[in-house]
Design a protein around this motif. Sequence first.
Motif, PDB file in Angstrom:
ATOM      1  N   MET A   1       0.850  -1.205   0.000  1.00  0.00           N
ATOM      2  CA  MET A   1       0.000   0.000   0.000  1.00  0.00           C
ATOM      3  C   MET A   1       0.883   1.251   0.000  1.00  0.00           C
TER       4      MET A   1
ATOM      5  N   LYS B   1       0.866   3.963  -2.997  1.00  0.00           N
ATOM      6  CA  LYS B   1       0.109   5.080  -2.424  1.00  0.00           C
ATOM      7  C   LYS B   1       0.001   6.260  -3.380  1.00  0.00           C
TER       8      LYS B   1
ATOM      9  N   THR C   1      -7.820   1.010   0.898  1.00  0.00           N
ATOM     10  CA  THR C   1      -6.949   0.177   1.729  1.00  0.00           C
ATOM     11  C   THR C   1      -7.780  -0.862   2.483  1.00  0.00           C
TER      12      THR C   1
ATOM     13  N   TYR D   1      -7.636  -4.842   1.783  1.00  0.00           N
ATOM     14  CA  TYR D   1      -7.241  -5.723   2.889  1.00  0.00           C
ATOM     15  C   TYR D   1      -8.251  -6.856   3.067  1.00  0.00           C
TER      16      TYR D   1
END
Length: 172
Positions: free
Chosen positions: A22, A26, A51, A55
């Motif tokens: 991530m 980003k 995110t 996840y």
Amino acid sequence: MDSLEMSQLAIAGDEEAFLALMQLHKEALLRTAFAFLKDEHSALEALQETTYRAYMKIHTVKNPAYLKTWLIRIMMNYCQDQLKTNKRLVMDGRANEAGTTSNFEQLELAEALASLNEKEQQLIYLKYFQDIKIKDIAALEKVPEGTIKSRLHKTLRTLRRHFEGKGEMDHV
């Protein structure tokens, strides 16, 4: 450790590898969010939501090589949902709210992109703004490369006609 190895570890459930990925992606994710939402606060909120969604679903990724493309797709889907919720156009032609000056050509491009349907906008964005290869877009869309190439050709032809009709730029 390279990106592919990190992707494999993240898919297998390694939280540190997921966080590293991530962090690695980003900037591209924020650029994507800002391109759609035109607001720094909304872009940061989109990054948080992306995110979280990534996840929760990372275990579903079948090919680790396409993880960045998968993340960008999650971001684009979230942003489009937000725009629909807010009843805003994807590219509304307003001056850039970040305080930078926006010139006539950028406004013309925004207008031209707004004339495309959602799928065509996504294709142009993935190919030319995120520099994703046609084969990667085809894998993401689960269609043959030839289909992506023909859609891209048709979309570019539509953009060309838009600019020719305006008397501006005769090439795209």
